[in-house]
Design an enzyme around this catalytic site. Structure first.
Site, PDB file in Angstrom:
ATOM      1  N   TRP A   1      -1.799 -19.501  49.392  1.00  0.00           N
ATOM      2  CA  TRP A   1      -0.607 -18.752  49.395  1.00  0.00           C
ATOM      3  C   TRP A   1      -0.228 -18.920  47.966  1.00  0.00           C
ATOM      4  O   TRP A   1      -0.331 -19.949  47.195  1.00  0.00           O
ATOM      5  CB  TRP A   1       0.614 -19.308  50.060  1.00  0.00           C
ATOM      6  CG  TRP A   1       1.988 -18.377  49.964  1.00  0.00           C
ATOM      7  CD1 TRP A   1       2.272 -17.103  50.027  1.00  0.00           C
ATOM      8  CD2 TRP A   1       3.091 -19.110  49.647  1.00  0.00           C
ATOM      9  NE1 TRP A   1       3.585 -16.773  49.995  1.00  0.00           N
ATOM     10  CE2 TRP A   1       3.999 -18.158  49.767  1.00  0.00           C
ATOM     11  CE3 TRP A   1       3.730 -20.461  49.586  1.00  0.00           C
ATOM     12  CZ2 TRP A   1       5.441 -18.318  49.478  1.00  0.00           C
ATOM     13  CZ3 TRP A   1       5.099 -20.523  49.471  1.00  0.00           C
ATOM     14  CH2 TRP A   1       6.056 -19.606  49.506  1.00  0.00           C
TER      15      TRP A   1
ATOM     16  N   ASP B   1       1.247 -26.547  56.536  1.00  0.00           N
ATOM     17  CA  ASP B   1       2.105 -25.531  56.409  1.00  0.00           C
ATOM     18  C   ASP B   1       2.013 -24.851  57.482  1.00  0.00           C
ATOM     19  O   ASP B   1       0.851 -24.181  57.912  1.00  0.00           O
ATOM     20  CB  ASP B   1       1.534 -24.437  55.104  1.00  0.00           C
ATOM     21  CG  ASP B   1       2.665 -23.662  54.730  1.00  0.00           C
ATOM     22  OD1 ASP B   1       3.457 -23.295  55.533  1.00  0.00           O
ATOM     23  OD2 ASP B   1       2.839 -23.134  53.699  1.00  0.00           O
TER      24      ASP B   1
ATOM     25  N   LYS C   1       9.124 -15.678  60.247  1.00  0.00           N
ATOM     26  CA  LYS C   1       7.978 -14.662  60.921  1.00  0.00           C
ATOM     27  C   LYS C   1       8.251 -14.723  62.368  1.00  0.00           C
ATOM     28  O   LYS C   1       8.410 -13.878  63.188  1.00  0.00           O
ATOM     29  CB  LYS C   1       6.770 -15.237  60.440  1.00  0.00           C
ATOM     30  CG  LYS C   1       6.392 -14.666  59.373  1.00  0.00           C
ATOM     31  CD  LYS C   1       6.447 -15.349  57.968  1.00  0.00           C
ATOM     32  CE  LYS C   1       6.169 -14.619  56.822  1.00  0.00           C
ATOM     33  NZ  LYS C   1       6.572 -15.437  55.668  1.00  0.00           N
TER      34      LYS C   1
HETATM   35  C1  LMR Z   1       3.947 -13.750  51.714  1.00  0.00           C
HETATM   36  O1  LMR Z   1       2.937 -14.531  51.696  1.00  0.00           O
HETATM   37  O2  LMR Z   1       3.862 -12.389  51.642  1.00  0.00           O
HETATM   38  C2  LMR Z   1       5.350 -14.236  52.633  1.00  0.00           C
HETATM   39  O3  LMR Z   1       5.034 -15.501  52.962  1.00  0.00           O
HETATM   40  C3  LMR Z   1       6.371 -13.797  51.556  1.00  0.00           C
HETATM   41  C4  LMR Z   1       6.320 -14.623  50.331  1.00  0.00           C
HETATM   42  O4  LMR Z   1       7.393 -15.174  50.237  1.00  0.00           O
HETATM   43  O5  LMR Z   1       5.465 -14.768  49.801  1.00  0.00           O
END
Ligand code: LMR
Length: 398
Positions: free
Chosen positions: A131, A212, A247
Site C-alpha cells: 500500500w 494489516d 471496508k
Molecule cells: C486504498 O488503498 O485505496 C484505500 O486503502 C484508501 C487509502 O486510504 O489509500
C-alpha cells in the site's frame, strides 16, 4: 512570514486521484482508483446492519463522553473475538493488548510510534509492492523501511521462494509487515500452506510480524480471512495486528479500526497496553465513540451479526462476479493475452500490469481511473461500466 520555505505537497497518489475523479466533468467516468466498495448502482452502500445499529444507538440516547484512551471495552473485546474466534488460548492467556484506533491507519501509526520508541534498532520490511502509504507512515514514525520480494510481474502471482529467502536472512528482531488477505495493491495472497511455511522462518529468525487486515470478508469469508492471524497466534508468536472496518462495514469516514499486540504473556500485554495508551494520549487522546457503537453492536448483537455477515458475503460475491465478467470481456476483446490474474487475485484490487502511460491514457482518453501503478479497484466495476472498462483497456493495450 514563517513558512515560505515549505516544500509544496505533491498530494497523495490515491486520495488525490479520487479527488481528480470527483472533479472530472465527463459523463460516464469510471472510478477504479480508491479502495472503496461501490454497489451495482455505483454508490457506497449504507449497510442495513449499520443503519440498524445506529437506530439502536439513537434510541438508547445518552451522553457522548470521552472514551478511555484505549477505546471502548465492548469494541475491543468484540475485535479480539472477531480476529481469533471465541475461546482462543491467546485470549484465555490474556496475552493480547487491543486498542480501538482511528481507523486501522491510526493503529498502524500508533504501532509504528511504539516500535520506534521501544524496539529502536529494528527496521521494518514491507512487501514489494505494498500500500502506497505504508512506507510513508513508517518512515514518518522514524523507522527504516525496506522491502521483501512479493509480486511476480511475469506470472501475476507470488514470489514465495524469494520472499522466504529474504525473510530468513533478515536481522533478528526485524519487523515484517504482511497483508493478511486481499493484498493491496496486487490482490495476490499467500495460501494457507504458504502461511504455514512462514511460521518457522518467523520464529527461528525472531521476526516480529505486523499484520494489516483491512479487507476481512472480501477474500474467502470473515472467518476464513482471519486464517493467518489465528495460525500465527496458535504458534505462539508475538505480533501486531491492525484491523479495519472501513471496508467490511462500509463505514469509511467513521474511522473504525483497532490495533492488537500479541505478547509473550499477560504481564507483558499490560506493559504494552500501557505504552500504547501513552502513545495515543500524545497523539489524538482517545478514539471515536460513534465508531465503537456501530462496530460493537454489529459484532455482538444476535440479529445484526448475521445481517452483516450476509452483507459482506454479498459484497464479496459481487466483486467476484465482476472479476469473471471483466475477464470474459477482456479475453474476447484481446485474444492471445492472458487475463487469468483477474480470477486468481482476490479482494478489491487487481494489478493489471498496465504501465503508467497506459494508465494515463485510460484516464485522459476514456475517463477510466486506475492508480498509476496499474492497480484497479475491481469493486468499482458494475454491469453498467464493465464493458466500457474492458474496451478502454483493450484500446490502450492494442
Ligand atoms: C486504498 O488503498 O485505496 C484505500 O486503502 C484508501 C487509502 O486510504 O489509500
Amino acid at each position: 512570514m514563517f513558512f515560505q520555505h515549505l516544500e509544496p505537497y505533491a498530494g497523495d497518489p490515491i486520495l488525490s486521484l479520487n479527488e481528480a475523479y470527483q472533479a472530472d466533468p465527463r459523463p460516464g467516468k469510471i472510478n477504479l482508483s480508491i479502495g472503496i466498495y461501490f454497489d451495482e448502482q455505483g454508490r457506497i452502500p449504507n449497510l442495513p446492519s449499520v443503519q440498524a445499529a445506529e437506530a439502536k444507538m439513537l434510541a438508547a440516547g445518552g451522553p457522548k463522553p470521552y472514551l478511555p484512551i484505549e477505546g471502548s471495552a465492548a469494541m475491543r473485546a468484540a475485535v479480539q473475538t472477531l480476529l481469533l474466534g471465541a475461546d482462543h488460548p491467546a485470549l484465555a492467556a490474556g496475552r493480547v493488548a487491543t486498542l480501538q484506533t482511528v481507523g486501522s491507519s491510526g493503529g498502524l501509526r500508533v504501532g509504528a510510534d511504539f516500535l520506534r520508541r521501544w524496539l529502536p534498532g529494528s527496521g521494518i520490511w514491507i512487501s514489494d509492492p505494498s500500500w502506497d502509504n505504508h512506507r510513508a507512515m513508517f518512515e514518518g514514525a522514524g523507522l527504516t523501511v525496506n522491502s521483501y520480494p512479493y509480486y511476480d510481474a511475469a506470472t501475476g502471482g507470488l514470489r514465495f521462494e524469494a520472499m522466504c529467502q529474504t525473510l530468513a536472512g533478515l536481522p533478528k528482531r526485524s519487523v515484517v509487515l504482511m497483508h493478511v488477505c486481499c493484498h493491496n495493491p496486487t490482490g495476490v495472497d499467500l495460501s494457507p500452506a504458504q502461511w504455514q511455511q512462514l511460521v518457522p522462518i518467523l520464529r527461528d529468525r525472531e521476526l516480529l510480524p505486523y499484520l494489516d487486515l483491512a479487507y476481512q470478508g472480501y477474500g474467502d469469508g470473515i472467518e476464513e480471512d482471519a486464517y493467518a492471524v489465528r495460525l500465527l497466534a496458535q504458534a505462539g508468536l508475538s505480533m501486531f495486528v491492525a484491523n479495519s472496518f472501513s471496508k467490511s462495514m462500509s463505514v469509511y469516514g467513521e474511522r473504525a479500526g483497532a490495533l492488537s499486540v500479541f505478547c509473550a504473556d499477560a504481564d507483558e500485554a499490560q506493559l504494552v497496553l500501557g505504552q500504547l495508551k501513552a502513545t495515543v494520549r500524545r497523539n489524538y487522546s482517545s478514539p471515536a465513540i460513534h465508531a465503537a457503537g456501530i462496530v460493537s453492536r454489529i459484532l455482538v448483537d444476535p440479529e445484526l451479526r448475521p445481517m452483516w455477515e450476509a452483507e459482506v458475503n454479498g459484497m464479496r460475491a459481487r466483486i467476484q462476479a465482476m472479476r469473471r465478467r471483466l475477464h470474459a470481456v477482456l479475453s474476447a476483446r484481446v485474444p492471445g493475452r492472458n487475463f487469468d490474474y483477474f480470477l486468481t487475485q482476490r479482494g478489491m484490487f487487481s494489478y493489471t500490469g498496465l504501465n503508467p502511460d497506459q494508465v494515463a491514457r485510460l484516464r485522459d482518453e476514456f475517463a477510466v481511473y486506475l492508480v498509476r501503478s496499474g492497480r484497479m479497484c475491481v469493486a468499482g466495476l458494475n454491469e453498467g461500466n464493465v464493458v466500457q472498462t474492458a474496451e478502454a483497456m483493450a484500446a490502450v493495450l492494442a
